[in-house]
Structure formats: structure tokens, C-alpha cells
Write an enzyme that holds these catalytic residues in place. Structure first.
Site, PDB file in Angstrom:
ATOM      1  N   ALA A  65       0.863  -1.178   0.000  1.00 22.68           N
ATOM      2  CA  ALA A  65       0.000   0.000   0.000  1.00 22.68           C
ATOM      3  C   ALA A  65       0.903   1.233   0.000  1.00 22.68           C
ATOM      4  CB  ALA A  65      -0.878  -0.018   1.237  1.00 22.68           C
ATOM      5  N   GLU A 111      -0.465  -9.326  -0.009  1.00 21.02           N
ATOM      6  CA  GLU A 111      -1.885  -9.641   0.258  1.00 21.02           C
ATOM      7  C   GLU A 111      -2.652  -9.818  -1.054  1.00 21.02           C
ATOM      8  OE1 GLU A 111      -2.132  -6.266   3.059  1.00 21.02           O
ATOM      9  OE2 GLU A 111      -3.176  -7.666   4.367  1.00 21.02           O
ATOM     10  N   GLU A 131       4.573  -4.391   7.528  1.00 24.74           N
ATOM     11  CA  GLU A 131       3.645  -3.469   8.194  1.00 24.74           C
ATOM     12  C   GLU A 131       4.031  -3.113   9.625  1.00 24.74           C
ATOM     13  OE1 GLU A 131       2.676  -5.930   6.179  1.00 24.74           O
ATOM     14  OE2 GLU A 131       0.910  -5.353   5.021  1.00 24.74           O
TER      15      GLU A 131
HETATM   16  N1  CAA Z   1       4.515   3.301  -0.931  1.00 21.93           N
HETATM   17  C1  CAA Z   1       4.865   4.426  -1.539  1.00 21.93           C
HETATM   18  N2  CAA Z   1       5.991   4.556  -2.281  1.00 21.93           N
HETATM   19  C2  CAA Z   1       6.778   3.480  -2.383  1.00 21.93           C
HETATM   20  C3  CAA Z   1       6.471   2.269  -1.758  1.00 21.93           C
HETATM   21  C4  CAA Z   1       5.268   2.198  -1.001  1.00 21.93           C
HETATM   22  N3  CAA Z   1       4.862   1.059  -0.415  1.00 21.93           N
HETATM   23  N4  CAA Z   1       7.450   1.388  -2.039  1.00 21.93           N
HETATM   24  C5  CAA Z   1       8.329   2.034  -2.810  1.00 21.93           C
HETATM   25  N5  CAA Z   1       7.935   3.296  -3.023  1.00 21.93           N
HETATM   26  C6  CAA Z   1       8.603   4.335  -3.789  1.00 21.93           C
HETATM   27  C7  CAA Z   1       9.725   4.976  -2.994  1.00 21.93           C
HETATM   28  O1  CAA Z   1       9.240   5.968  -2.139  1.00 21.93           O
HETATM   29  C8  CAA Z   1      10.590   5.540  -4.118  1.00 21.93           C
HETATM   30  O2  CAA Z   1       9.991   6.720  -4.602  1.00 21.93           O
HETATM   31  P1  CAA Z   1      10.836   8.104  -4.603  1.00 21.93           P
HETATM   32  O3  CAA Z   1      11.948   7.818  -5.560  1.00 21.93           O
HETATM   33  O4  CAA Z   1       9.839   9.078  -5.102  1.00 21.93           O
HETATM   34  O5  CAA Z   1      11.287   8.303  -3.209  1.00 21.93           O
HETATM   35  C9  CAA Z   1      10.439   4.493  -5.225  1.00 21.93           C
HETATM   36  O6  CAA Z   1       9.257   3.764  -4.917  1.00 21.93           O
HETATM   37  C10 CAA Z   1      11.592   3.533  -5.275  1.00 21.93           C
HETATM   38  O7  CAA Z   1      11.756   2.967  -3.986  1.00 21.93           O
HETATM   39  P2  CAA Z   1      13.152   2.921  -3.211  1.00 21.93           P
HETATM   40  O8  CAA Z   1      14.027   4.054  -3.601  1.00 21.93           O
HETATM   41  O9  CAA Z   1      12.860   2.766  -1.768  1.00 21.93           O
HETATM   42  O10 CAA Z   1      13.749   1.566  -3.837  1.00 21.93           O
HETATM   43  P3  CAA Z   1      14.764   0.560  -3.161  1.00 21.93           P
HETATM   44  O11 CAA Z   1      15.134  -0.389  -4.255  1.00 21.93           O
HETATM   45  O12 CAA Z   1      15.864   1.265  -2.440  1.00 21.93           O
HETATM   46  O13 CAA Z   1      13.933  -0.235  -2.049  1.00 21.93           O
HETATM   47  C11 CAA Z   1      11.980  -1.392  -1.191  1.00 21.93           C
HETATM   48  C12 CAA Z   1      12.862  -1.061  -2.429  1.00 21.93           C
HETATM   49  C13 CAA Z   1      12.802  -2.247  -0.238  1.00 21.93           C
HETATM   50  C14 CAA Z   1      10.791  -2.192  -1.699  1.00 21.93           C
HETATM   51  C15 CAA Z   1      11.538  -0.086  -0.511  1.00 21.93           C
HETATM   52  O14 CAA Z   1      11.012   0.796  -1.493  1.00 21.93           O
HETATM   53  C16 CAA Z   1      10.501  -0.287   0.541  1.00 21.93           C
HETATM   54  O15 CAA Z   1      10.816  -0.732   1.642  1.00 21.93           O
HETATM   55  N6  CAA Z   1       9.219   0.042   0.230  1.00 21.93           N
HETATM   56  C17 CAA Z   1       8.138  -0.056   1.169  1.00 21.93           C
HETATM   57  C18 CAA Z   1       7.637  -1.486   1.279  1.00 21.93           C
HETATM   58  C19 CAA Z   1       6.582  -1.609   2.357  1.00 21.93           C
HETATM   59  O16 CAA Z   1       6.823  -1.351   3.518  1.00 21.93           O
HETATM   60  N7  CAA Z   1       5.376  -2.027   1.949  1.00 21.93           N
HETATM   61  C20 CAA Z   1       4.271  -2.246   2.876  1.00 21.93           C
HETATM   62  C21 CAA Z   1       3.429  -1.032   2.972  1.00 21.93           C
HETATM   63  S1  CAA Z   1       2.238  -1.151   4.277  1.00 21.93           S
HETATM   64  C22 CAA Z   1       0.921  -1.970   3.609  1.00 21.93           C
HETATM   65  O17 CAA Z   1       0.976  -2.504   2.504  1.00 21.93           O
HETATM   66  C23 CAA Z   1      -0.336  -1.966   4.446  1.00 21.93           C
HETATM   67  C24 CAA Z   1      -1.409  -2.942   4.069  1.00 21.93           C
HETATM   68  O18 CAA Z   1      -1.385  -4.066   4.487  1.00 21.93           O
HETATM   69  C25 CAA Z   1      -2.547  -2.544   3.264  1.00 21.93           C
END
Ligand code: CAA
Length: 258
Positions: A65, A111, A131
Site C-alpha cells: 500500500a 496480500e 507493516e
Molecule cells: N509506498 C509508496 N511509495 C513506495 C512504496 C510504497 N509502499 N514502495 C516504494 N515506493 C517508492 C519509494 O518511495 C521511491 O519513490 P521516490 O523515488 O519518489 O522516493 C520508489 O518507490 C523507489 O523505492 P526505493 O528508492 O525505496 O527503492 P529501493 O530499491 O531502495 O527499495 C523497497 C525497495 C525495499 C521495496 C523499498 O522501497 C521499501 O521498503 N518500500 C516499502 C515497502 C513496504 O513497507 N510495503 C508495505 C506497505 S504497508 C501496507 O501494505 C499496508 C497494508 O497491508 C494494506
């Protein structure tokens, strides 16, 4: 134009390919992605010419998300966000859905995959529930579907630690059906979809429905009674006659979904 679309839907030869197209955010599920996915799922539920769906997004299945959106959510908005009907609509499609996963499938992305029937992962796929590292819990069915699929203890380990696992580990714990070399996940899923699409479509739909009912039945007897009913009901279809006649006549059956 296709580039403006955050979700792409292509249908060919009874197989639908559904893809998230937000590569810069690693296919994270923003409100607009969710709206477009929702509309495509409504379309798929209505179509009579789809026998299998492949959910595939290039490079990354979905990084969850959208954290930037959730940062602004209060309790009421979070409830709305979590109650998003997408996962249910995906699970409720009568036709099988195969998740073809490469890159990240995290949080809501995982999910999404759990709401599919079958999961195929590329070697480079990475899966997890981050999460709790963000101050929340899986909110799109993950706390229910993950324990059902991989067992309570392993689901708890993934959710409590937020650790990210690779494809081989996911295969070992039954989170995915199959792991394939990088670059082959879409082709493998499409081949499997083709095999499914060649089988009797009404039987496939009944099988999917009966398996789900069986999982949710209060007792074996209740589930089994529904299975017997579903089995018998197929003898009222032309396709059942065609399938068995084709076997006896030593030819390939031609199914008409009737
Ligand atoms: N939401 C919003 N933006 C996201 C995102 C997310 N879940 N995942 C990645 N992005 C964006 C980053 O912000 C970045 O954008 P900017 O360049 O504008 O900053 C772009 O995608 C590229 O990401 P990274 O620079 O972070 O890429 P990376 O290769 O260094 O890392 C990653 C990759 C490990 C997947 C890292 O992006 C990350 O940890 N993302 C978040 C993953 C996460 O925590 N997901 C769970 C969300 S909570 C949820 O889903 C709740 C639910 O149950 C409904």
C-alpha cells in the site's frame, strides 16, 4: 493512452493479463491504482470470455500500500483504505487467478498475491509483511489468508518480524507453488493459464467454488455435501457430455461453457 493507465488489462484467447503500471513507485497501491484495479475486476467478473486471469506487473509485483498516502490517514480514512474491496473481488472471481511475481511483493502487494489462487515466483522475488515495521498490521486480509496458507506460526513469524524472504524460502513454506528463473515468470504463468483455459470452464469454476466452500465449511460433511451437489450439477452441462464423449472417441474435447 496506455502510459496514463495505472492498471492494464489485456484479454486474448480466454486469458486475461492484469498488470499494475506504476513502475516509479515499484507498483505501490495508491488510491488511483486501487480504483483502476477495482474497475478492471468488475469488468472481469462480467466477462464471459475469460477462463483464467494472470496478475503480473513488470519488475515488481507490488511494493505494498502507498506509505505516502497512509501517512496522511486518520482512523476513518484508514478503515476505508483497509476495507478496499479489491482483494475480495479478486478472490471472488469465478475464474482462477495466477499471481506471477517478480521483484517485490510486500505488505498489500503480498496480500494481493494471497487473494489469488496460485502463486508463481521468479528467483528474484522478495516477499514479506513489513507493516509492523511501519506501525501498522496487514490490513487487506493478510492476517487471515497468510495463516490459512502457511500456518499460524510461520505467518506470525513473518508478520511480527517484518522480515523479507526470498523465493526459495517462500517455496519451502508453501507461500508460492513454484519458483522459476528470472525472466520466465510471465511465460510460465501464461502456459499454466493456457492449460487451465483448455479445460471445461464450468468445471473449473465449480472446482474453485467448491474448494473455497470446503475450506470455509464448518464440518467435512457439510463441505462434502456441497462437493457432491456441485459434481452432480455438472452432469446437466453439454461440456460434461463433450468431455467424456471426446475421451471415448479418442479426440480433444471442444468446450463451449454450456
Ligand atoms: N509506498 C509508496 N511509495 C513506495 C512504496 C510504497 N509502499 N514502495 C516504494 N515506493 C517508492 C519509494 O518511495 C521511491 O519513490 P521516490 O523515488 O519518489 O522516493 C520508489 O518507490 C523507489 O523505492 P526505493 O528508492 O525505496 O527503492 P529501493 O530499491 O531502495 O527499495 C523497497 C525497495 C525495499 C521495496 C523499498 O522501497 C521499501 O521498503 N518500500 C516499502 C515497502 C513496504 O513497507 N510495503 C508495505 C506497505 S504497508 C501496507 O501494505 C499496508 C497494508 O497491508 C494494506
Amino acid at each position: 493512452m496506455a502510459e496514463d493507465k495505472l492498471v492494464l488489462l489485456e484479454i486474448n484467447d480466454f486469458i486475461a493479463k492484469l498488470s499494475i503500471n506504476r513502475p516509479k513507485a515499484l507498483n505501490a497501491l495508491s488510491g488511483e491504482v486501487n480504483r483502476q484495479l477495482d474497475a478492471c475486476l468488475d469488468e472481469l467478473a462480467k466477462r464471459d470470455d475469460v477462463r483464467c486471469v494472470v496478475l503480473y506487473s513488470e519488475k515488481n509485483f507490488a511494493a505494498g500500500a502507498d506509505i505516502k498516502v497512509m501517512l496522511e490517514c486518520d482512523v476513518a480514512r484508514a478503515r476505508e483504505y483497509s476495507a478496499s474491496p479489491i482483494m475480495q473481488k479478486l478472490e471472488n472471481l469465478k475464474t482462477p487467478v495466477i499471481a506471477a511475481m517478480e521483484g517485490y511483493a510486500l505488505g498489500g502487494g503480498l496480500e494481493l498475491a494471497l487473494a489469488c489462487d496460485i502463486r508463481i515466483a521468479a528467483e528474484n522475488a522478495k516477499m514479506g509483511f513489513p507493516e509492523t515495521t511501519l506501525g501498522v498490521i496487514p490490513g487487506a486480509g493478510g492476517t487471515i489468508r497468510a495463516p490459512r496458507l502457511i500456518g499460524e506460526a510461520l505467518a506470525k513469524e513473518l508478520i511480527f518480524t517484518g522480515k523479507v524472504i526470498d523465493s526459495q524460502k517462500a517455496l519451502a513454506i508453501g507461500l508460492v507453488n513454484q519458483v522459476v528463473p528470472d525472466g520466465q515468470v510471465l511465460e510460465t504463468a501464461m502456459k499454466m493459464a493456457g492449460k487451465i483455459a483448455r479445460n471445461a470452464p464450468l468445471a473449473i469454476e465449480k472446482a474453485k467454488g467448491t474448494i473455497r466452500e470446503g475450506q470455509e465449511a464448518e464440518s467435512f460433511e457439510k463441505g462434502y455435501a456441497r462437493e457432491v451437489e456441485a459434481f452432480a450439477s455438472l452432469f446437466a452441462t453439454e461440456d460434461q457430455k463433450e468431455g467424456m464423449r471426446a475421451f471415448v472417441e479418442k479426440r480433444k474435447p471442444v468446450y463451449k461453457k454450456r
